[in-house]
Scaffold this motif. Structure first.
Motif, PDB file in Angstrom:
ATOM      1  N   ASN A  50       0.832  -1.212   0.000  1.00 16.36           N
ATOM      2  CA  ASN A  50       0.000   0.000   0.000  1.00 16.36           C
ATOM      3  C   ASN A  50       0.863   1.257   0.000  1.00 16.36           C
ATOM      4  O   ASN A  50       2.092   1.187   0.035  1.00 16.36           O
ATOM      5  N   ARG A 357      -7.475  -5.195  -2.329  1.00 19.59           N
ATOM      6  CA  ARG A 357      -8.002  -4.390  -1.229  1.00 19.59           C
ATOM      7  C   ARG A 357      -9.473  -4.760  -1.020  1.00 19.59           C
ATOM      8  O   ARG A 357     -10.292  -4.557  -1.925  1.00 19.59           O
ATOM      9  N   HIS A 384      -9.145   0.724   0.923  1.00 21.25           N
ATOM     10  CA  HIS A 384      -7.775   1.254   0.889  1.00 21.25           C
ATOM     11  C   HIS A 384      -7.382   1.895   2.221  1.00 21.25           C
ATOM     12  O   HIS A 384      -6.389   2.629   2.278  1.00 21.25           O
TER      13      HIS A 384
END
Length: 418
Positions: A50, A357, A384
């Motif tokens: 991420n 995600r 997210h």
């Protein structure tokens, strides 16, 4: 316990991503014995790739009238900020209908209030959690700069900033010369911007998650690689069934298996509409650009983040499920745009990544007890925002399993809400 028998933990956590490990550590801190099971091991999924941001100011849900206005244009571009692969369009249609319903103004207001409460809790819990796990030195507070290419794009963003202002979030609207003082090298096409100085990030999300795993093990926690296929309620608690046939038991189970969680929940008779935002990025060497703050290119759906391990260019949303092969042309498209947007960015030597995600239609996670049994706690669907909301979610899970009243109203996050 019989000689040679395997000791049964108080809690089994399914999932060794940042949410699962944070929950495991919070439970461990309350005096419970915990075993973590994961199909690949710590930091193998979205927790590794991420953008590294604690996006506490992102209180507006993805499901909103604004996204509905942008969606038709974006969906026409297969490499754009929001796409649905044709091979997956029919399968995701029911989820998209739920998403469309969640974009109605009354529902957005409800989701925003709920998201705000979870963000506030997560921010309050973060630094004490980092200090307790020996990871506080990994925290950074270098801000975020959102940039706009036109007056119209800037004006369209203002209602969202008004919501943030009403919540006490500090930000500054900037002109081109003021942006250049914060971040040199922005292309002249970006006329205006908004800087959020209180934006937090982590040095590297994979290293952070691995550090949590190490701290958990150092305090007696057990992490095993095991792919879980089912959960079963039994008189003594929960039986956890692995794909290799191995059976484990615990008094309680926390299901935090990210994008795979709904498959396991289905074995308890629950149908939770979890879908997969497939995120793409490219991580460049640290000297690829003199990045001083995270930059959000909202009109293009991606960010550029400064990590201790490199410069990460990524984001966007591809609603493509778990089975389709990665489309790394999406990574390449974002990197090509970044070259245009950041003067002097060197694109060589990058490493591409795609991760899943877990996303629910109303942009809120599922946190709470399973409908089938109170001995299973769900903690998944953060989209997210998994890293952002990990400490707050961990606190809630620990409260639920130790008989304390959670600090926020969990009704909006109720797993059976759909």
């Amino acid at each position: 316990m019989m000689p040679g028998a395997e000791r049964q933990p108080d809690v089994i956590v399914v999932g060794a991503g940042v949410v699962g490990l944070s929950a495991a550590l919070a439970l461990q801190a309350r005096g419970l014995s915990v075993t973590v099971l994961d199909r690949e091991g710590p930091a193998a999924g979205a927790s590794a790739g991420n953008a590294g941001a604690f996006a506490f100011t992102d209180i507006l849900p993805l499901a909103s009238p604004g996204i509905l206005k942008k969606a038709p244009k974006w969906l026409l571009d297969p490499l754009g900020p929001l796409s649905v692969p044709p091979a997956y369009a029919l399968q995701i249609a029911p989820w998209m209908f739920r998403f469309w319903r969640a974009c109605q103004p009354s529902r957005v207001a409800h989701s925003t209030a709920a998201q705000t409460s979870l963000m506030d809790l997560s921010k309050a819990e973060l630094e004490p959690f980092l200090a307790a796990t020996g990871t506080l030195s990994m925290l950074r507070k270098e801000g975020n700069l959102q940039v706009y290419e036109s007056e119209a794009e800037f004006q369209a963003s203002l209602p969202g900033w008004d919501v943030r202002r009403n919540h006490g979030i500090e930000f500054q609207h900037l002109k081109a010369d003021e942006m250049a003082a914060i971040q040199p090298g922005l292309a002249s096409r970006f006329m205006l911007g908004t800087f959020t100085p209180g934006w937090y990030s982590i040095a590297d999300p994979k290293l952070y998650t691995l550090a949590l795993a190490s701290h958990f093990r150092s305090r007696g926690g057990v992490i095993e690689i095991s792919e879980i296929s089912a959960l079963r309620a039994i008189p003594a608690g929960i039986e956890v069934v692995a794909t290799d046939g191995k059976l484990r038991q615990a008094g309680k189970v926390v299901l935090a298996a990210g994008a795979f969680s709904h498959r396991i929940a289905k074995t308890l008779g629950e149908h939770i509409p979890l879908e997969t935002e497939r995120g793409y990025n490219t991580t460049l060497p640290s000297d690829a650009f003199d990045l001083r703050t995270q930059i959000t290119f909202g009109g293009h759906g991606f960010v550029v983040s400064k990590l201790s391990t490199g410069i990460r260019v990524g984001g966007a949303v591809e609603l493509g499920g778990l089975a389709l092969p990665p489309n790394f042309r999406r990574s390449e498209a974002m990197l090509q745009k970044a070259r245009t947007f950041l003067t002097g960015l060197r694109p060589e030597g990058g490493k591409q990544w795609m991760g899943f995600r877990p996303s629910l239609p109303d942009s809120l996670p599922a946190i709470g007890r399973a409908k089938a049994t109170p001995d299973v706690i769900y903690a998944f669907g953060h989209g997210h925002l998994g890293l952002t909301q990990s400490a707050g979610t961990a606190c809630i899970v620990a409260d639920l399993l130790t008989g304390r009243m959670p600090a926020i109203d969990l009704a909006p996050f109720s797993p059976p809400r759909f």
